[in-house]
Design a protein around this motif. Structure first.
Motif, mmCIF file in Angstrom:
data_model
loop_
_atom_site.group_PDB
_atom_site.id
_atom_site.type_symbol
_atom_site.label_atom_id
_atom_site.label_comp_id
_atom_site.label_asym_id
_atom_site.label_seq_id
_atom_site.Cartn_x
_atom_site.Cartn_y
_atom_site.Cartn_z
ATOM 1 N N MET A 1 0.749 -1.134 -0.126
ATOM 2 C CA MET A 1 -0.116 0.088 0.057
ATOM 3 C C MET A 1 0.980 1.174 0.011
ATOM 4 O O MET A 1 0.513 2.341 -0.652
ATOM 5 C CB MET A 1 -0.832 0.119 1.218
ATOM 6 C CG MET A 1 -1.827 1.263 1.419
ATOM 7 S SD MET A 1 -3.340 1.103 2.263
ATOM 8 C CE MET A 1 -3.833 2.537 2.284
ATOM 9 N N TYR A 2 2.131 1.155 0.447
ATOM 10 C CA TYR A 2 2.793 2.253 0.546
ATOM 11 C C TYR A 2 3.201 3.005 -0.638
ATOM 12 O O TYR A 2 3.172 4.064 -0.967
ATOM 13 C CB TYR A 2 4.232 1.902 1.315
ATOM 14 C CG TYR A 2 5.384 3.031 1.314
ATOM 15 C CD1 TYR A 2 6.323 3.149 0.599
ATOM 16 C CD2 TYR A 2 4.867 4.086 2.334
ATOM 17 C CE1 TYR A 2 7.350 4.319 0.712
ATOM 18 C CE2 TYR A 2 5.935 5.318 2.378
ATOM 19 C CZ TYR A 2 7.013 5.107 1.426
ATOM 20 O OH TYR A 2 7.902 6.339 1.626
ATOM 21 N N ALA A 3 3.652 2.171 -1.582
ATOM 22 C CA ALA A 3 4.096 2.433 -3.054
ATOM 23 C C ALA A 3 2.792 2.816 -3.723
ATOM 24 O O ALA A 3 2.719 3.789 -4.620
ATOM 25 C CB ALA A 3 4.708 1.637 -3.877
ATOM 26 N N ASN A 4 1.615 2.372 -3.414
ATOM 27 C CA ASN A 4 0.554 2.576 -4.001
ATOM 28 C C ASN A 4 -0.060 3.984 -4.172
ATOM 29 O O ASN A 4 -0.795 4.619 -5.092
ATOM 30 C CB ASN A 4 -0.772 1.772 -3.269
ATOM 31 C CG ASN A 4 -1.579 1.001 -4.671
ATOM 32 O OD1 ASN A 4 -1.247 1.232 -5.670
ATOM 33 N ND2 ASN A 4 -2.500 0.228 -3.985
ATOM 34 N N LYS A 5 -0.043 4.872 -2.807
ATOM 35 C CA LYS A 5 -0.346 6.145 -2.939
ATOM 36 C C LYS A 5 0.416 7.229 -3.923
ATOM 37 O O LYS A 5 0.056 8.134 -4.116
ATOM 38 C CB LYS A 5 -0.246 6.609 -1.394
ATOM 39 C CG LYS A 5 0.874 7.054 -0.771
ATOM 40 C CD LYS A 5 0.839 7.309 0.388
ATOM 41 C CE LYS A 5 2.374 7.472 1.067
ATOM 42 N NZ LYS A 5 2.164 7.894 2.403
ATOM 43 N N TYR A 6 1.402 6.727 -4.295
ATOM 44 C CA TYR A 6 2.218 7.239 -5.411
ATOM 45 C C TYR A 6 1.926 7.095 -6.803
ATOM 46 O O TYR A 6 2.446 7.743 -7.702
ATOM 47 C CB TYR A 6 3.779 7.331 -5.014
ATOM 48 C CG TYR A 6 4.203 7.545 -3.729
ATOM 49 C CD1 TYR A 6 4.003 8.869 -3.236
ATOM 50 C CD2 TYR A 6 4.761 6.759 -2.795
ATOM 51 C CE1 TYR A 6 4.289 9.240 -1.801
ATOM 52 C CE2 TYR A 6 5.096 6.906 -1.486
ATOM 53 C CZ TYR A 6 4.651 8.215 -0.997
ATOM 54 O OH TYR A 6 5.085 8.580 0.413
ATOM 55 N N LYS B 1 -9.203 12.115 -7.153
ATOM 56 C CA LYS B 1 -8.908 11.923 -5.970
ATOM 57 C C LYS B 1 -7.498 11.524 -5.740
ATOM 58 O O LYS B 1 -6.762 10.713 -5.003
ATOM 59 C CB LYS B 1 -9.597 10.329 -5.317
ATOM 60 C CG LYS B 1 -11.043 10.418 -5.399
ATOM 61 C CD LYS B 1 -11.469 9.189 -5.000
ATOM 62 C CE LYS B 1 -13.215 9.328 -5.006
ATOM 63 N NZ LYS B 1 -13.821 9.900 -4.246
ATOM 64 N N VAL B 2 -6.651 12.645 -5.792
ATOM 65 C CA VAL B 2 -5.170 12.972 -5.737
ATOM 66 C C VAL B 2 -4.987 14.336 -5.022
ATOM 67 O O VAL B 2 -6.044 14.952 -5.367
ATOM 68 C CB VAL B 2 -4.237 12.787 -6.780
ATOM 69 C CG1 VAL B 2 -4.281 11.337 -7.285
ATOM 70 C CG2 VAL B 2 -4.651 13.834 -7.913
ATOM 71 N N LYS B 3 -4.158 14.432 -4.195
ATOM 72 C CA LYS B 3 -3.863 15.535 -3.577
ATOM 73 C C LYS B 3 -2.318 16.173 -3.510
ATOM 74 O O LYS B 3 -1.563 15.263 -3.406
ATOM 75 C CB LYS B 3 -4.441 15.286 -2.204
ATOM 76 C CG LYS B 3 -4.410 16.660 -1.382
ATOM 77 C CD LYS B 3 -4.950 16.606 0.042
ATOM 78 C CE LYS B 3 -5.062 17.844 0.704
ATOM 79 N NZ LYS B 3 -5.737 17.872 2.167
ATOM 80 N N VAL C 1 -0.293 12.497 -3.859
ATOM 81 C CA VAL C 1 -0.653 11.273 -3.222
ATOM 82 C C VAL C 1 -1.873 10.987 -3.708
ATOM 83 O O VAL C 1 -2.920 11.939 -3.652
ATOM 84 C CB VAL C 1 -0.356 11.290 -1.748
ATOM 85 C CG1 VAL C 1 0.958 11.350 -1.392
ATOM 86 C CG2 VAL C 1 -1.215 12.155 -0.925
ATOM 87 N N ARG C 2 -2.386 9.647 -3.590
ATOM 88 C CA ARG C 2 -3.751 9.115 -3.973
ATOM 89 C C ARG C 2 -4.658 9.519 -2.324
ATOM 90 O O ARG C 2 -3.953 9.155 -1.463
ATOM 91 C CB ARG C 2 -3.882 7.758 -4.047
ATOM 92 C CG ARG C 2 -3.677 7.546 -5.642
ATOM 93 C CD ARG C 2 -4.103 5.942 -5.631
ATOM 94 N NE ARG C 2 -3.676 5.553 -7.026
ATOM 95 C CZ ARG C 2 -3.919 4.309 -7.586
ATOM 96 N NH1 ARG C 2 -4.754 3.514 -6.887
ATOM 97 N NH2 ARG C 2 -3.678 3.952 -8.712
ATOM 98 N N GLN C 3 -5.907 9.862 -2.616
ATOM 99 C CA GLN C 3 -6.524 10.047 -1.411
ATOM 100 C C GLN C 3 -7.283 8.496 -1.343
ATOM 101 O O GLN C 3 -7.816 7.922 -2.155
ATOM 102 C CB GLN C 3 -7.425 11.013 -1.432
ATOM 103 C CG GLN C 3 -7.023 12.459 -1.664
ATOM 104 C CD GLN C 3 -7.928 13.537 -1.430
ATOM 105 O OE1 GLN C 3 -8.703 13.453 -2.166
ATOM 106 N NE2 GLN C 3 -8.113 14.332 -0.184
ATOM 107 N N THR C 4 -7.467 8.084 -0.004
ATOM 108 C CA THR C 4 -8.292 7.010 0.185
ATOM 109 C C THR C 4 -9.731 7.070 0.408
ATOM 110 O O THR C 4 -10.060 8.218 0.808
ATOM 111 C CB THR C 4 -7.640 6.291 1.571
ATOM 112 O OG1 THR C 4 -7.418 7.151 2.498
ATOM 113 C CG2 THR C 4 -6.228 5.694 1.125
#
Length: 169
Positions: free
Chosen positions: A1-6, A75-77, A166-169
């Motif tokens: 999940m760590y790399a996923n937000k990028y 949904k990115v910030k 980053v992606r927002q969850t």
């Protein structure tokens, strides 16, 4: 999940497209104004105002919300590189430093259109316009390539501003 937000290249690309749609009415107004509907001073003032509006859209929304309308939909910030806070107004300006630097060129173009009888076609043939266009194309390629080859998918403007998307969850 760590790399996923990028992992957000496509989301960012679609956000740019959505933001382009947000500006579509301004492009229609631009075409109307440049059709000769208003006088030279109006053309020039419109050019300056529309350029400032374009830059302000990104700077203000990124500083206040970390997102443009396109980024909200996708949904990115944009956050500070520490990922512990939103970016500041200064960081937001630094993210858009190239469009800000290009503002005098935009004013020059609208002055040519308004007061010197130039058209978009005649400007396209000018060496200054061609050089600036090549520089801008190179910048876009550099931005895209830089996003693909680092862990946090930071573009050059993110490095300049100390930000990350980053992606927002």
């Amino acid at each position: 999940m760590y790399a996923n937000k990028y992992s957000n290249f496509w989301r960012r690309l679609f956000a740019v497209i959505i933001d382009g749609l947000v500006f579509l009415p301004l492009q229609w107004i631009d075409e109307y104004i440049l059709s000769g509907a208003i006088g030279s001073v109006g053309v020039f003032l419109w050019g300056v105002v529309s350029a400032i509006l374009g830059i302000s859209y990104y700077v203000v929304l990124h500083a206040k919300y970390g997102q443009t309308i396109g980024k909200m939909v996708m949904k990115v910030k944009v956050v500070d590189v520490s990922e512990s806070r939103n970016i500041t107004v200064k960081q937001s300006c630094m993210r858009d430093i190239v469009p800000i630097i290009m503002l005098p060129f935009t004013v020059y173009v609208y002055a040519q259109l308004a007061f010197f009888g130039k058209t978009w076609d005649s400007l396209d043939q000018g060496s200054v316009f061609i050089i600036v266009s090549l520089i801008m194309i190179s910048w876009v390629v550099l931005e895209s390539v830089s996003m693909l080859f680092n862990e946090k998918r930071r573009a050059v403007h993110d490095y300049i501003a100390g930000s990350v998307v980053v992606r927002q969850t």
